[in-house]
Design a protein around this motif. Structure first.
Motif, mmCIF file in Angstrom:
data_model
loop_
_atom_site.group_PDB
_atom_site.id
_atom_site.type_symbol
_atom_site.label_atom_id
_atom_site.label_comp_id
_atom_site.label_asym_id
_atom_site.label_seq_id
_atom_site.Cartn_x
_atom_site.Cartn_y
_atom_site.Cartn_z
ATOM 1 N N GLU A 59 37.681 46.582 45.667
ATOM 2 C CA GLU A 59 38.168 45.228 45.910
ATOM 3 C C GLU A 59 39.685 45.286 46.017
ATOM 4 N N ASN A 118 39.694 39.141 49.100
ATOM 5 C CA ASN A 118 39.572 37.760 48.612
ATOM 6 C C ASN A 118 40.203 36.801 49.612
ATOM 7 N N GLU A 150 35.303 37.994 49.856
ATOM 8 C CA GLU A 150 34.916 37.320 48.621
ATOM 9 C C GLU A 150 35.430 35.888 48.660
ATOM 10 N N ASP A 180 32.295 34.951 44.751
ATOM 11 C CA ASP A 180 33.128 35.378 43.623
ATOM 12 C C ASP A 180 32.981 34.414 42.452
ATOM 13 N N LYS A 201 28.830 37.767 42.588
ATOM 14 C CA LYS A 201 29.615 38.434 41.552
ATOM 15 C C LYS A 201 29.603 37.568 40.299
HETATM 16 MG MG MG Z 1 37.351 38.769 43.946
#
Ligand code: MG
Ligand code: C2E
Ligand code: MG
Ligand code: MG
Length: 280
Positions: A59, A118, A150, A180, A201
């Motif tokens: 990530e 993200n 995400e 997320d 997640k």
């Molecule tokens: Mg994230």
């Protein structure tokens, strides 16, 4: 006398407000400069198979190398970036940097598996997002499956029509979606049916005490059951201890991420730990 005190208090308050506003403006000015001077960089944290410790992906997490204050985590500036709209330029830079880094790793005979980026809500309303992503992928030779995005539940729920349109185009490019901080938003579950993410997640809030609390285990188990029925993968965030890892693996949640396995780190530190890779 009371009035005097009141006035004194008011003026203290006023000074605080002014100091805050000045600080914010200063930070905004600095962040604009940072974007121009390329002071933002990505650290990466591994996503692992907790049964074997194998790395499955990374990530990308943004950092700001501030000229005076050192390396700043996103908690210091992401909110401001969102409020001021600077998040759009910041977001383009993140996509560009992640694609460029993937290309550099491949050129060096290494591959992280997949890099997850993200995105914030504002970016996800930009109709131009898929084209910009496609362009960055083309320039850096990034292939379908090598990138994921995400998004939080609240981002996905804000405008599901737009979200679905943009998602569909990103999917056509081979990007998969992770939800997320799953379980912490004030969300309905209907969007899971509509948007069909590849991955949930599980937020750290459910992981922190998963080894000691039956209620957290029950919630994680419910998320796993629901996800399995919908063919959605699940990954647990914020795993810090062996006990948390083992409790999650026992529940069937073996995809994990957290300080226990790998802290978010600079590129040089990570490269040696990535799998060897040869161009096909
Ligand atoms: Mg994230
Ligand atoms: P997130 O996407 O949920 O990322 C996970 C956060 O948890 C990261 O914080 C990570 O460093 C931290 N973390 C990972 N493992 C552990 C652990 O075992 N224990 C604890 N206590 N924390 C752990 P970070 O890097 O400070 O990022 C915070 C948030 O900032 C991210 O949360 C994400 O929402 C946002 N963010 C980061 N990079 C970007 C970006 O490039 N663009 C946008 N729009 N947002 C970003
Ligand atoms: Mg998260
Ligand atoms: Mg988070």
């Amino acid at each position: 006398r009371a009035k005097q005190l009141g006035r004194a208090r008011y003026s203290f308050f006023q000074q605080d407000m002014d100091a805050n506003a000045v600080q914010r403006m200063e930070l905004e000015r600095e962040l604009k400069l940072a974007l121009e001077r390329d002071e933002l960089l990505l650290h990466y944290q591994a996503l692992v198979d907790a049964r074997t410790g194998e790395w499955r992906g990374l990530e990308a997490l943004i950092r700001w190398q501030h000229p005076q204050r050192g390396l700043l985590p996103p908690g210091h500036f992401i909110e401001l970036a969102e409020e001021t709209g600077l998040i759009l330029e910041l977001g383009w830079q993140v996509i560009e940097k992640a694609c460029a880094q993937l290309a550099r790793w491949k050129a060096a005979g290494r591959h992280p598996g997949q890099i997850a980026i993200n995105l914030s809500a504002l970016q996800f309303r930009e109709q131009g997002l898929p084209d910009r992503v496609a362009d960055a992928m083309r320039r850096h030779g990034v292939r379908p499956g090598e990138l994921a995005i995400e998004l939080t539940e609240s981002t996905l729920l804000r405008d599901t029509d737009t979200a679905l349109q943009i998602l569909t185009r990103l999917r056509d490019l081979g990007l998969s979606l992770s939800v997320d901080d799953f379980g912490t938003g004030y969300s309905s579950l209907a969007y899971l049916k509509l948007l069909r993410p590849a991955r949930l997640k599980i937020d750290r809030a459910f992981v922190r005490e998963v080894d000691t609390r039956a209620d957290d285990r029950a919630l994680v188990q419910a998320m796993l059951g629901m996800a399995a029925a919908l063919s959605i993968d699940v990954i647990a965030e914020g795993v810090e201890t062996d006990a948390q890892r083992d409790a999650l693996v026992a529940l069937g949640c073996w995809q994990q991420q957290g300080y226990l396995f790998c802290r978010p780190q600079a590129v040089d530190v990570l490269t040696d730990r990535l799998a060897a890779w040869t161009a096909p």
